[in-house]
Structure formats: C-alpha cells, structure tokens
Design a protein around this motif. Sequence first.
Motif, PDB file in Angstrom:
ATOM      1  N   MET A 131      35.873 149.722  59.781  1.00 19.29           N
ATOM      2  CA  MET A 131      34.567 149.941  60.364  1.00 19.29           C
ATOM      3  C   MET A 131      33.529 149.231  59.514  1.00 19.29           C
ATOM      4  O   MET A 131      33.570 149.275  58.295  1.00 19.29           O
ATOM      5  N   ARG A 132      32.594 148.594  60.188  1.00 18.82           N
ATOM      6  CA  ARG A 132      31.502 147.903  59.498  1.00 18.82           C
ATOM      7  C   ARG A 132      30.214 148.703  59.670  1.00 18.82           C
ATOM      8  O   ARG A 132      30.042 149.420  60.645  1.00 18.82           O
ATOM      9  N   ARG A 133      29.320 148.544  58.718  1.00 20.50           N
ATOM     10  CA  ARG A 133      28.028 149.226  58.750  1.00 20.50           C
ATOM     11  C   ARG A 133      26.931 148.177  58.604  1.00 20.50           C
ATOM     12  O   ARG A 133      27.025 147.275  57.787  1.00 20.50           O
ATOM     13  N   TYR A 134      25.891 148.346  59.418  1.00 21.83           N
ATOM     14  CA  TYR A 134      24.727 147.473  59.340  1.00 21.83           C
ATOM     15  C   TYR A 134      23.485 148.338  59.145  1.00 21.83           C
ATOM     16  O   TYR A 134      23.400 149.449  59.674  1.00 21.83           O
ATOM     17  N   ASP A 158      29.767 152.900  67.095  1.00 21.74           N
ATOM     18  CA  ASP A 158      30.356 154.242  67.058  1.00 21.74           C
ATOM     19  C   ASP A 158      29.370 155.299  66.590  1.00 21.74           C
ATOM     20  O   ASP A 158      29.449 156.458  66.998  1.00 21.74           O
ATOM     21  N   ASP A 159      28.443 154.904  65.730  1.00 20.14           N
ATOM     22  CA  ASP A 159      27.472 155.857  65.201  1.00 20.14           C
ATOM     23  C   ASP A 159      26.190 155.103  64.884  1.00 20.14           C
ATOM     24  O   ASP A 159      26.238 153.955  64.404  1.00 20.14           O
ATOM     25  N   ILE A 174      20.775 152.734  60.727  1.00 16.39           N
ATOM     26  CA  ILE A 174      22.126 152.518  60.228  1.00 16.39           C
ATOM     27  C   ILE A 174      23.052 152.541  61.436  1.00 16.39           C
ATOM     28  O   ILE A 174      22.991 153.467  62.249  1.00 16.39           O
ATOM     29  N   ASP A 196      27.164 152.136  62.479  1.00 13.46           N
ATOM     30  CA  ASP A 196      28.579 151.989  62.168  1.00 13.46           C
ATOM     31  C   ASP A 196      29.233 151.463  63.431  1.00 13.46           C
ATOM     32  O   ASP A 196      29.114 152.079  64.504  1.00 13.46           O
ATOM     33  N   ASN A 229      32.610 149.323  65.499  1.00 14.16           N
ATOM     34  CA  ASN A 229      34.044 149.066  65.485  1.00 14.16           C
ATOM     35  C   ASN A 229      34.308 147.562  65.609  1.00 14.16           C
ATOM     36  O   ASN A 229      33.361 146.756  65.645  1.00 14.16           O
TER      37      ASN A 229
END
Length: 109
Positions: A1-4, A41-42, A55, A57, A59
């Motif tokens: 999972m990546r976060r930006y 996803d979030d 923020i 998250d 996929n």
Amino acid sequence: MRRYALALDLVEDPKLIAEYEAYHQAVWPEIRASIKDAGIDDMAIYLFGNRLFMIMDVNNTFSFEKKNEMDVTNAKVQEWEALMWKYQQAIPGAKPGEKWVLMEKIFEL
C-alpha cells in the motif's frame, strides 16, 4: 500500500470554512464511490486555520492519471469540484489551475 500527502488552502473566511467542513461531514455518495473506485482505500483531511492536509492510502490499482481520467468523465465529480472551488484557493507554489499539491515525505519513523 502506498500513502500520499497533499495540501490545499481554503479561502480565509470563517463562514466559508464552516460551510466546507459541513459538506465534508456529508460527502455525496457518488463522490465516496468515485474515491473508492479509483483505488483509494483510505482518505483523511485535516484542517488548521485555512490549510488543508490530506492523507491517502491507495492500492496497486491507483494512479493520479487514472483518477484524473475518471473524474473528468464523471458529471457528479465535476459538479462537486466546481462547488468546492468556491471554498478553495491554490496553495502558494501551486501550478496554475492546480488544486491539491502533492507533498514530499522528508521523514519517517
């Protein structure tokens, strides 16, 4: 999972900021669906003064290009974005027409 992490400013007007917050307490179902369908996803948005911090998250199906293509062809997303622009203003350093600006991660524990 990546976060930006992304940033954006709101117009400095307490009434408009309160309206913006109210919209985000009842985000349209079509907007929620478009976010999920893009592979996010979030997502959380934080507010300090008139500065927003998001923020996301995501996929492996997510890309900013794909999200943009989906948004351009979604009438409800375009309606939402036009409405939100009443409350938003570009953050210093943003490119012309750019809303949310991608932040660079400089530390992680």
